[in-house]
Design an enzyme around this catalytic site. Structure first.
Site, mmCIF file in Angstrom:
data_model
loop_
_atom_site.group_PDB
_atom_site.id
_atom_site.type_symbol
_atom_site.label_atom_id
_atom_site.label_comp_id
_atom_site.label_asym_id
_atom_site.label_seq_id
_atom_site.Cartn_x
_atom_site.Cartn_y
_atom_site.Cartn_z
ATOM 1 N N TYR A 193 0.818 -1.213 0.000
ATOM 2 C CA TYR A 193 0.000 0.000 0.000
ATOM 3 C C TYR A 193 0.855 1.268 0.000
ATOM 4 O O TYR A 193 0.332 2.358 0.122
ATOM 5 C CB TYR A 193 -0.935 0.014 1.209
ATOM 6 C CG TYR A 193 -2.151 -0.879 1.043
ATOM 7 C CD1 TYR A 193 -2.055 -2.079 0.373
ATOM 8 C CD2 TYR A 193 -3.382 -0.509 1.559
ATOM 9 C CE1 TYR A 193 -3.152 -2.906 0.222
ATOM 10 C CE2 TYR A 193 -4.493 -1.328 1.409
ATOM 11 C CZ TYR A 193 -4.369 -2.532 0.741
ATOM 12 O OH TYR A 193 -5.451 -3.337 0.588
ATOM 13 N N LYS A 235 3.642 -14.273 5.803
ATOM 14 C CA LYS A 235 3.888 -15.355 4.846
ATOM 15 C C LYS A 235 5.396 -15.426 4.648
ATOM 16 O O LYS A 235 5.919 -15.261 3.541
ATOM 17 C CB LYS A 235 3.131 -15.025 3.542
ATOM 18 C CG LYS A 235 3.106 -16.141 2.534
ATOM 19 C CD LYS A 235 2.228 -17.302 2.905
ATOM 20 C CE LYS A 235 2.289 -18.395 1.867
ATOM 21 N NZ LYS A 235 1.679 -19.661 2.307
ATOM 22 N N ASP A 292 -2.257 -17.737 5.099
ATOM 23 C CA ASP A 292 -3.249 -18.621 4.463
ATOM 24 C C ASP A 292 -3.880 -19.545 5.506
ATOM 25 O O ASP A 292 -5.105 -19.706 5.571
ATOM 26 C CB ASP A 292 -2.623 -19.424 3.308
ATOM 27 C CG ASP A 292 -1.251 -19.976 3.638
ATOM 28 O OD1 ASP A 292 -0.657 -19.568 4.660
ATOM 29 O OD2 ASP A 292 -0.750 -20.836 2.886
ATOM 30 N N ASP A 294 -5.714 -5.313 5.870
ATOM 31 C CA ASP A 294 -6.907 -4.800 5.189
ATOM 32 C C ASP A 294 -7.884 -5.960 4.927
ATOM 33 O O ASP A 294 -9.076 -5.881 5.225
ATOM 34 C CB ASP A 294 -6.475 -4.150 3.866
ATOM 35 C CG ASP A 294 -7.584 -3.307 3.262
ATOM 36 O OD1 ASP A 294 -8.598 -3.059 3.950
ATOM 37 O OD2 ASP A 294 -7.451 -2.889 2.105
#
Ligand code: NAD
Length: 361
Positions: A124, A191, A225, A249
């Site tokens: 972002y 991740k 995930d 987000d």
């Protein structure tokens, strides 16, 4: 003495929910002097710019703002007024509680989670290179040289910076928040098995900061995930979640979904010195001016704001009034009724009136 607070009504449904929140906050008896400033589409029409300087100046001066949602114009160069405000004021921590309220339909009950999302970097950051432009081609060739990997020549590129500084700042914020709000556990989501130098850094910093809070707050780590599945299967196993910007987000909306949707999801953007309170939802332009959408998310953002300015009694009273109206499920908007076309649904203003009535009792 009255608190001086900046009010940014926003656009789309923003002015309607902001007005509902302002009226409810005033009905608590908390002494507030509002300084109203315009950003978004109305500012574009009136002043020729989406984010006039006086908006940022007002927040810097008053230190606290309540803000309605603002539309992000598509394909007009300006990324997002909302992101621009967060970046210009260095509101690096986005705090989004997801809490079950009786009466709000959801497959889950008794959820009480808080998302703490890093607000200043990651994908972002707005560092992007458009497909086929000369600078993009040049960047691709440099990356290929340094990485020994091939990138298709017709690619667009978005850059994901994650720094040690911003990671430490948000993770420390999460631990301090947990201590202050008597929460027991922090789950750091990333991740790092794939993105070793960005998410991996976020995790490494998290482990180091966690050591300082050993014995005070439990620290655990999860892959993004896997966490998406865990949250759907066992949301009650979690307490405070800390995440880089993009995952934050996405998980904010996921957690809003766990407790009944965007209509009841409040939020805050907090920096070292300044704070802007706003709902998770956007400006729902198709409902603009219809007195239709749920004001609860914005009013609950007002509850967070009242706590922030240490008006705890007013905050508790307002939250209890919202809780009572939600539990009765009578004077509530369409999204909280069993079906979306339920004729007994009330408007934004009438739901705020019902909350104000509860405050008077
Ligand atoms: P949105 O949250 O505005 O609306 C999506 C849908 O959610 C709506 O159509 C409506 O069905 C429902 N909804 C949202 N708020 C509701 C409420 N208070 N009560 C009942 N139902 C509600 O998301 P979007 O359509 O993706 O975005 C619209 C615009 O808002 C875009 O320009 C987007 O960039 C912007 N946006 C702004 C903010 C912000 O100001 N912080 C946040 C998200 C999106």
């Amino acid at each position: 003495m009255a608190h001086r607070i900046t009010l940014i009504p926003g656009d789309g449904v923003g002015p309607e929910v902001a007005e509902a929140a302002r009226r409810c906050i005033e009905a608590t008896g908390a002494k507030i002097e509002w300084e109203e400033v315009i950003a978004g589409q109305d500012a574009q029409v009136k002043f020729g710019e989406l984010l006039p300087k006086n908006v940022l100046d007002s927040v810097k001066k008053n230190k606290v703002a309540l803000k309605g949602p603002i539309i992000t114009p598509i394909g007009e160069g300006f990324r997002s007024v909302n992101v621009a405000i967060r970046q210009a004021l260095d509101l690096y921590a986005c705090v989004r509680p997801a809490k079950s309220y009786p009466g709000v339909k959801s497959p889950y009950q008794d959820i009480d989670l808080v998302i703490i999302r890093e607000n200043s970097e990651d994908l972002y950051a707005g560092i992007e290179f458009e497909e086929a432009r000369p600078e993009t081609k040049e960047l691709i060739s440099q990356i290929e040289k340094f990485s020994n990997k091939k990138i298709r020549p017709d690619s667009g590129i978005s850059i994901k910076p994650i720094s040690k500084f911003a990671s430490e700042r948000i993770i420390r914020f999460a631990f301090e928040y947990a201590l202050k709000s008597k929460r027991k556990k922090i789950t750091l989501i990333q991740k790092s098995n794939i993105m070793k130098f960005t998410d991996g850094l976020f995790l490494k910093v998290g482990r180091a900061v966690a050591k300082e809070y050993e014995g005070m707050v439990i620290f655990e780590e999860a892959l993004v995930d896997n966490m998406a599945m865990q949250l759907v299967q066992k949301p009650r196993n979690y307490d405070v979640l800390v995440l880089p910007n993009l995952y934050g987000d996405i998980f904010s909306d996921l957690c809003a979904g766990l407790v009944g949707g965007l209509g009841v999801a409040p939020g805050a953007n907090i920096g070292d010195d300044l704070a802007v309170f706003e709902a998770v939802h956007g400006s729902a332009p198709k409902y603009k001016g219809q007195n239709k959408v749920n004001p609860a998310a914005m009013i609950l953002s007002g509850v967070l704001m009242l706590r922030h300015i240490k008006e705890d009694k007013a905050a508790d009273n307002l939250e209890n009034a919202v809780r009572a109206v939600l539990a009765e499920a009578k004077s509530v908007t369409y999204d909280l009724k069993p079906s979306r076309d339920d004729p007994s649904a009330v408007g934004t203003k009438e739901m705020a009136d019902a909350i104000i009535d509860k405050l008077k009792k």
